[in-house]
Design a protein around this motif. Sequence first.
Motif, PDB file in Angstrom:
ATOM      1  N   VAL A  53      49.122   6.674   8.666  1.00  0.00           N
ATOM      2  CA  VAL A  53      49.465   6.481  10.072  1.00  0.00           C
ATOM      3  C   VAL A  53      50.778   7.220  10.300  1.00  0.00           C
ATOM      4  CG1 VAL A  53      49.806   4.817  11.933  1.00  0.00           C
ATOM      5  CG2 VAL A  53      48.400   4.193   9.962  1.00  0.00           C
ATOM      6  N   SER A  54      50.718   8.313  11.052  1.00  0.00           N
ATOM      7  CA  SER A  54      51.871   9.209  11.170  1.00  0.00           C
ATOM      8  C   SER A  54      52.321   9.334  12.616  1.00  0.00           C
ATOM      9  CB  SER A  54      51.498  10.597  10.627  1.00  0.00           C
ATOM     10  OG  SER A  54      52.611  11.468  10.672  1.00  0.00           O
ATOM     11  N   PHE A  55      53.636   9.136  12.844  1.00  0.00           N
ATOM     12  CA  PHE A  55      54.206   9.161  14.180  1.00  0.00           C
ATOM     13  C   PHE A  55      55.308  10.201  14.298  1.00  0.00           C
ATOM     14  CE2 PHE A  55      52.763   4.727  13.828  1.00  0.00           C
ATOM     15  CZ  PHE A  55      52.026   4.612  14.988  1.00  0.00           C
ATOM     16  N   SER A  56      55.549  10.622  15.533  1.00  0.00           N
ATOM     17  CA  SER A  56      56.759  11.339  15.919  1.00  0.00           C
ATOM     18  C   SER A  56      57.224  10.770  17.252  1.00  0.00           C
ATOM     19  CB  SER A  56      56.493  12.835  16.083  1.00  0.00           C
ATOM     20  OG  SER A  56      57.579  13.455  16.771  1.00  0.00           O
ATOM     21  N   CYS A  57      58.541  10.534  17.357  1.00  0.00           N
ATOM     22  CA  CYS A  57      59.113  10.089  18.634  1.00  0.00           C
ATOM     23  C   CYS A  57      60.010  11.168  19.227  1.00  0.00           C
ATOM     24  CB  CYS A  57      59.877   8.778  18.465  1.00  0.00           C
ATOM     25  SG  CYS A  57      61.275   8.880  17.331  1.00  0.00           S
ATOM     26  N   SER A  58      59.865  12.417  18.752  1.00  0.00           N
ATOM     27  CA  SER A  58      60.648  13.534  19.264  1.00  0.00           C
ATOM     28  C   SER A  58      59.964  14.125  20.491  1.00  0.00           C
ATOM     29  CB  SER A  58      60.793  14.621  18.193  1.00  0.00           C
ATOM     30  OG  SER A  58      61.476  14.125  17.058  1.00  0.00           O
ATOM     31  N   ALA A  59      60.602  14.032  21.650  1.00  0.00           N
ATOM     32  CA  ALA A  59      59.998  14.551  22.880  1.00  0.00           C
ATOM     33  C   ALA A  59      59.786  16.063  22.807  1.00  0.00           C
ATOM     34  CB  ALA A  59      60.874  14.203  24.086  1.00  0.00           C
ATOM     35  N   ALA A  60      60.651  16.753  22.062  1.00  0.00           N
ATOM     36  CA  ALA A  60      60.536  18.208  21.952  1.00  0.00           C
ATOM     37  C   ALA A  60      59.311  18.634  21.142  1.00  0.00           C
ATOM     38  CB  ALA A  60      61.803  18.784  21.323  1.00  0.00           C
ATOM     39  N   LEU A  61      58.760  17.726  20.340  1.00  0.00           N
ATOM     40  CA  LEU A  61      57.582  18.000  19.524  1.00  0.00           C
ATOM     41  C   LEU A  61      56.358  17.491  20.273  1.00  0.00           C
ATOM     42  CD1 LEU A  61      56.947  18.834  16.346  1.00  0.00           C
ATOM     43  CD2 LEU A  61      56.378  16.414  16.225  1.00  0.00           C
ATOM     44  N   THR A  62      55.467  18.380  20.673  1.00  0.00           N
ATOM     45  CA  THR A  62      54.285  17.966  21.428  1.00  0.00           C
ATOM     46  C   THR A  62      53.256  17.340  20.497  1.00  0.00           C
ATOM     47  OG1 THR A  62      53.104  20.053  21.147  1.00  0.00           O
ATOM     48  CG2 THR A  62      54.656  19.903  23.001  1.00  0.00           C
ATOM     49  N   ARG A  63      52.265  16.714  21.108  1.00  0.00           N
ATOM     50  CA  ARG A  63      51.178  16.135  20.318  1.00  0.00           C
ATOM     51  C   ARG A  63      50.461  17.228  19.524  1.00  0.00           C
ATOM     52  NH1 ARG A  63      48.826  11.459  20.097  1.00  0.00           N
ATOM     53  NH2 ARG A  63      49.920  10.684  21.931  1.00  0.00           N
ATOM     54  N   GLU A  64      50.254  18.377  20.155  1.00  0.00           N
ATOM     55  CA  GLU A  64      49.592  19.474  19.454  1.00  0.00           C
ATOM     56  C   GLU A  64      50.449  19.986  18.294  1.00  0.00           C
ATOM     57  OE1 GLU A  64      46.544  21.644  18.326  1.00  0.00           O
ATOM     58  OE2 GLU A  64      46.479  20.192  19.980  1.00  0.00           O
ATOM     59  N   ASP A  65      51.784  19.995  18.493  1.00  0.00           N
ATOM     60  CA  ASP A  65      52.697  20.368  17.410  1.00  0.00           C
ATOM     61  C   ASP A  65      52.520  19.433  16.217  1.00  0.00           C
ATOM     62  OD1 ASP A  65      53.901  22.466  18.794  1.00  0.00           O
ATOM     63  OD2 ASP A  65      55.520  21.201  19.581  1.00  0.00           O
ATOM     64  N   LEU A  66      52.475  18.142  16.491  1.00  0.00           N
ATOM     65  CA  LEU A  66      52.335  17.153  15.410  1.00  0.00           C
ATOM     66  C   LEU A  66      51.005  17.339  14.692  1.00  0.00           C
ATOM     67  CD1 LEU A  66      53.402  14.716  13.847  1.00  0.00           C
ATOM     68  CD2 LEU A  66      52.365  13.241  15.593  1.00  0.00           C
ATOM     69  N   ARG A  67      49.956  17.556  15.461  1.00  0.00           N
ATOM     70  CA  ARG A  67      48.637  17.775  14.863  1.00  0.00           C
ATOM     71  C   ARG A  67      48.664  19.018  13.956  1.00  0.00           C
ATOM     72  NH1 ARG A  67      42.930  17.125  17.984  1.00  0.00           N
ATOM     73  NH2 ARG A  67      41.590  18.277  16.546  1.00  0.00           N
ATOM     74  N   THR A  68      49.309  20.075  14.423  1.00  0.00           N
ATOM     75  CA  THR A  68      49.425  21.292  13.625  1.00  0.00           C
ATOM     76  C   THR A  68      50.214  21.041  12.344  1.00  0.00           C
ATOM     77  OG1 THR A  68      49.311  22.691  15.593  1.00  0.00           O
ATOM     78  CG2 THR A  68      50.315  23.660  13.632  1.00  0.00           C
ATOM     79  N   VAL A  69      51.326  20.332  12.463  1.00  0.00           N
ATOM     80  CA  VAL A  69      52.162  20.025  11.305  1.00  0.00           C
ATOM     81  C   VAL A  69      51.365  19.236  10.258  1.00  0.00           C
ATOM     82  CG1 VAL A  69      54.065  18.544  10.569  1.00  0.00           C
ATOM     83  CG2 VAL A  69      54.416  20.162  12.420  1.00  0.00           C
ATOM     84  N   ILE A  70      50.599  18.253  10.705  1.00  0.00           N
ATOM     85  CA  ILE A  70      49.816  17.444   9.766  1.00  0.00           C
ATOM     86  C   ILE A  70      48.728  18.295   9.103  1.00  0.00           C
ATOM     87  CG2 ILE A  70      48.235  15.476   9.591  1.00  0.00           C
ATOM     88  CD1 ILE A  70      49.903  14.109  11.786  1.00  0.00           C
ATOM     89  N   ALA A  71      48.154  19.239   9.856  1.00  0.00           N
ATOM     90  CA  ALA A  71      47.167  20.150   9.269  1.00  0.00           C
ATOM     91  C   ALA A  71      47.819  21.010   8.181  1.00  0.00           C
ATOM     92  CB  ALA A  71      46.548  21.033  10.351  1.00  0.00           C
TER      93      ALA A  71
END
Length: 410
Positions: free
Chosen positions: A348-366
Motif C-alpha cells: 500500500v503506497s502513498f504520496s502526499c506531495s501535491a507536486a507529484l501527480t497520480r500518474e507520476d506516482l504510478r510511473t515511479v512504482i512501475a
Amino acid sequence: MYKINIRQGKEKQLKRHHPWVFTGAIEKIEPGFSEGDWAEVLDSEGNFIAYGYYDEKSHIVLHLLSWDEKEMPSEDWIKEKIRQAVLRRKNFFSSDCTTSCFRIVHGEADFLPGLAADCYAKLIKIIISSRFAYRFLDIAASELDRMLHPALISAAADPAYSSAESLAEKTICYRNGKREKVDEASLENVTVLENGIYYEVSAARGQKSGFYCDQRENRTAVEKYAKNAVCLDVCSFTGAFTLHLLKAGAESVKAIDSSESALRHLLYQVHLNENKKTIPEGSRSRVEIVEGDCFELLRKEKDDFYDLIILDPPKLAKTKGQLENAMKAYKDLNRVAMMKIKDNGILVSFSCSAALTREDLRTVIAWSAKDADVEAQILETLSAGSDHPVRLSFPESEYLKGFILRIIKS
C-alpha cells in the motif's frame, strides 16, 4: 486595492480558475507594494480576469479568489465561504455517525487559500499555510465558532510553510470566537472516533493538525488484506493504520517512525482501543515499535518476509523544483519495500506531495517494480475522503494519492 496586469500568454490558466499567480506572470502592479491587500487582476489588454489577494511576502504572491466582476472579496465574503464549506459537510455531523473527526475547510478547494480546518469532536484545529489565511484568521475562527460552537479552536502555522510565509510557529486559541491566551502545556488531549476506533488528538501544535483524517477511508480499505498477515507500517506516526490492521486480525504489526513520542502514543492508542474492545484482545502483544530513519530501517528488514507493507512517507516534494529528487526517493522506497514482501504480498503506497501527480506516482512504482524484478498489479486506487474535495480547476488539491498493489515474484 492593487491593480495588477498579467503578462500576455500567462492568463490562460488563470481564466480557467486556477488560483495561483507567481511573480513571473505579473506585468505591472499599481500602486507599488506596501502590505497584503485585495487586488483587481486584469489581462495585458486591461480585461478583467478575477479579484484576488496580493502579498509580495508570500511565496505565492497573488491568490485569485473571485472570477465574478460583481463579487468583490471582503470579510463577509470570507465568512460566506466558511459557511458554505461547513454546510457542504453536513452529513459528517450525523449524531449516529461512528466518526467525529473530519475536515470542514480544505484550503483552495474550498476557495480559501492556505486555510484548512479539521473538526475533532468539540475541538476545531485550523492549519495555516498562507499569509492570506493568517491575515483573516480571526474572521475564520469567529465564523466557525458561530456555526459550530466548539469548546476550543486552536490555530497554528503548517511547519512546512511557516518559513516561506514568515509565519510564527505558535498556537493561537479561541473560545467563544475570541482570542484567549492559553498555555499549550495545559491543553488536554481530545478523544475522537474514526470508523469506530478511538484516537487521542493533541489540541496544541503537532504534525499538521495532530492526526491525518485524510486517510480515513484508506485505513478501512486495507483491512480486507490484513487477516492473519505479517505487516510493516512504515512512517506509522501515531498508528492509525496499525490500529486498523490489528482490528482486521493481523498476525503482527511492526511500526517504524522517526518520532519516539509518536510511537509511544501509538502504543497508548493500542491499549486504549484494546480496553474499549474495538480491536482484538491481545493486540498489544502483536505490535512492535522501532524508532529511526524509516528509509534505513526498511533496508534492514528481511527480504520476502512481509505479507503487507504500508508506505506513508511525509511530503517529499513541496515544490515542482524538488520533484526530480522526490521521484528518486519514492522509487527507492517502493523498490526496497517490494524486496521485503512475500510473493503475492500486498503493498500500500502513498504520496502526499501535491507536486507529484497520480500518474507520476504510478510511473515511479512501475520503475520500482522493474528494478526489483517483480510484477505489480493495481488492486485499488486511493485518495483522500470526500471531506477533502479535489477542485478540478486546481489539480494540486489532489495532494494525497495511493495504490493498493499485489506484488508478484514468480
